[in-house]
Design an enzyme around this catalytic site. Sequence first.
Site, PDB file in Angstrom:
ATOM      1  N   ALA A 289       0.533  -1.282  -0.098  1.00 32.06           N
ATOM      2  CA  ALA A 289       0.030  -0.131   0.334  1.00 32.06           C
ATOM      3  C   ALA A 289       0.854   1.392   0.148  1.00 32.06           C
ATOM      4  O   ALA A 289       1.731   1.561   0.707  1.00 32.06           O
ATOM      5  CB  ALA A 289      -0.576  -0.270   1.214  1.00 32.06           C
ATOM      6  N   CYS A 290       0.511   2.092  -0.555  1.00 31.50           N
ATOM      7  CA  CYS A 290       0.664   3.104  -0.926  1.00 31.50           C
ATOM      8  C   CYS A 290      -0.137   4.464  -0.829  1.00 31.50           C
ATOM      9  O   CYS A 290      -1.437   4.346  -1.171  1.00 31.50           O
ATOM     10  CB  CYS A 290       1.803   3.904  -1.809  1.00 31.50           C
ATOM     11  SG  CYS A 290       1.773   3.533  -3.210  1.00 31.50           S
ATOM     12  N   ALA A 291       0.629   5.807  -1.770  1.00 31.55           N
ATOM     13  CA  ALA A 291      -0.448   7.142  -1.560  1.00 31.55           C
ATOM     14  C   ALA A 291      -1.545   6.473  -2.281  1.00 31.55           C
ATOM     15  O   ALA A 291      -2.808   6.521  -2.489  1.00 31.55           O
ATOM     16  CB  ALA A 291      -0.563   8.295  -2.018  1.00 31.55           C
TER      17      ALA A 291
END
Length: 107
Positions: free
Chosen positions: A6-8
């Site tokens: 998960a990232c932005a």
Amino acid sequence: MRIMLACAQGMSTSLLVAKMKEAAELNEVDVEIFAAPEAEIPKHKAEIDIVLLGPQVAYLLEDTQEVLADTNIPVTVINSVDYGMLNGGKVLDVALKLIEKTKEGEK
């Protein structure tokens, strides 16, 4: 096993996902790996075994742990050097060890 990165926006981790999939295939590890925006973690929590946060969203570690508090899903931040070098094998190894450690703790 299902590993979520998960990232932005879920885009910057997609290159690392590809490298992790290559490492899994080389080592004959049966695993599904995908990237998604951090906002989608609650949507996927019924189907994942671990969440790996990109270093750029490390500040979300505590919030993510709270979101997953009712599960036994481990969360960790990907090492920034491994992330930057796209070291899929190392990141995969860390994830698998953390999943195993969590499962042992359930017993």
